[in-house]
Design a protein around this motif. Structure first.
Motif, PDB file in Angstrom:
ATOM      1  N   ASP A  15       5.300  11.797  10.570  1.00  0.00           N
ATOM      2  CA  ASP A  15       5.216  13.252  10.519  1.00  0.00           C
ATOM      3  C   ASP A  15       4.100  13.580   9.525  1.00  0.00           C
ATOM      4  OD1 ASP A  15       5.463  15.971  10.132  1.00  0.00           O
ATOM      5  OD2 ASP A  15       7.650  15.941  10.015  1.00  0.00           O
ATOM      6  N   ALA A  16       2.919  13.893  10.040  1.00  0.00           N
ATOM      7  CA  ALA A  16       1.736  14.093   9.202  1.00  0.00           C
ATOM      8  C   ALA A  16       1.922  15.212   8.199  1.00  0.00           C
ATOM      9  CB  ALA A  16       0.516  14.363  10.077  1.00  0.00           C
ATOM     10  N   THR A  17       2.598  16.280   8.572  1.00  0.00           N
ATOM     11  CA  THR A  17       2.813  17.410   7.657  1.00  0.00           C
ATOM     12  C   THR A  17       3.621  16.969   6.447  1.00  0.00           C
ATOM     13  OG1 THR A  17       2.793  18.877   9.568  1.00  0.00           O
ATOM     14  CG2 THR A  17       3.631  19.777   7.518  1.00  0.00           C
ATOM     15  N   LYS A  18       4.727  16.267   6.677  1.00  0.00           N
ATOM     16  CA  LYS A  18       5.561  15.796   5.566  1.00  0.00           C
ATOM     17  C   LYS A  18       4.827  14.743   4.742  1.00  0.00           C
ATOM     18  CE  LYS A  18      10.082  16.718   7.554  1.00  0.00           C
ATOM     19  NZ  LYS A  18      11.330  16.131   8.048  1.00  0.00           N
ATOM     20  N   LEU A  75       1.598  14.476   4.182  1.00  0.00           N
ATOM     21  CA  LEU A  75       0.590  15.103   3.318  1.00  0.00           C
ATOM     22  C   LEU A  75       1.211  15.969   2.219  1.00  0.00           C
ATOM     23  CD1 LEU A  75      -2.219  15.876   5.896  1.00  0.00           C
ATOM     24  CD2 LEU A  75      -2.134  14.080   4.169  1.00  0.00           C
ATOM     25  N   GLN A  76       2.498  16.249   2.312  1.00  0.00           N
ATOM     26  CA  GLN A  76       3.187  16.913   1.208  1.00  0.00           C
ATOM     27  C   GLN A  76       3.498  15.912   0.104  1.00  0.00           C
ATOM     28  OE1 GLN A  76       6.602  18.678   3.076  1.00  0.00           O
ATOM     29  NE2 GLN A  76       5.449  20.456   3.837  1.00  0.00           N
ATOM     30  N   THR A  96      -2.004  12.491  -0.745  1.00  0.00           N
ATOM     31  CA  THR A  96      -3.254  13.106  -0.298  1.00  0.00           C
ATOM     32  C   THR A  96      -3.820  12.297   0.862  1.00  0.00           C
ATOM     33  OG1 THR A  96      -4.650  11.794  -1.765  1.00  0.00           O
ATOM     34  CG2 THR A  96      -3.762  13.873  -2.647  1.00  0.00           C
ATOM     35  N   TYR A 145      -3.891   8.141   1.529  1.00  0.00           N
ATOM     36  CA  TYR A 145      -3.394   7.587   2.785  1.00  0.00           C
ATOM     37  C   TYR A 145      -4.452   6.694   3.435  1.00  0.00           C
ATOM     38  CZ  TYR A 145      -0.903   7.401   7.229  1.00  0.00           C
ATOM     39  OH  TYR A 145      -0.246   6.969   8.355  1.00  0.00           O
TER      40      TYR A 145
END
Length: 164
Positions: A143-146, A148-149, A152, A156
């Motif tokens: 889950d890219a959104t989670k 990146l929370q 950074t 990654y």
């Protein structure tokens, strides 16, 4: 009448599913059996000898690049390999100066990402029958959104450089 047809259709689907499941389990058992030591002991492994022939012109270019790298303190014994240097020369159409600049960029990139300081493997899931490490990553499950929370994008990317 329709209800009866629907029930028969469902029973037929379940029967096909169970049949497929049994076939898959049997195939898995046969595959596991084929990988046992007993099975490998009886197999014949063919050996192929590959003769490494070097072109005289390519050897000269390789030597010229090595000398140019040594003069500018860019020579790395760790990366001193005929085929590696030849890749840099070929992509720059045997222009030693351009190949040297590309080599310097490669060394800088390796330094920035810490590619040469990775001391241990992690996240590998064992080895194959030839002893090579096996690594599985299910990128589609991320889950890219989670992600990146929690970190950074730069960290990654550095993680992936380290892994591969």
């Amino acid at each position: 009448m329709e209800k009866l047809d629907l029930e028969n259709h469902d029973d037929e689907k379940k029967s096909k599913h169970n049949s497929f499941k049994k076939k898959a389990i049997n195939a898995s058992k046969r595959f596991k059996t084929s990988l046992t030591k007993k099975g490998r002991r009886n197999s014949i492994v063919m050996s192929v000898v590959v003769e490494d022939i070097h072109d005289a012109e390519e050897l000269k270019a390789d030597e010229a690049l090595s000398q140019a790298l040594m003069l500018e303190d860019l020579f790395s014994p760790k990366h001193d390999d005929y085929h590696t240097m030849l890749r840099f020369l070929k992509v720059r159409k045997f222009d030693t100066e351009k190949a040297k600049q590309m080599w310097a960029g490669m060394l800088q990139w390796r330094k920035e990402f810490g590619a040469d300081t990775i001391m241990e493997l992690h996240g590998h899931h064992g080895v194959d029958k030839d002893g090579r490490p096996v690594y599985i990553e299910r990128l589609g499950q991320v889950d890219a959104t989670k992600l990146l929370q929690a970190t950074t994008l730069d960290r990654y990317v550095k993680y992936h450089v380290m892994e591969f």
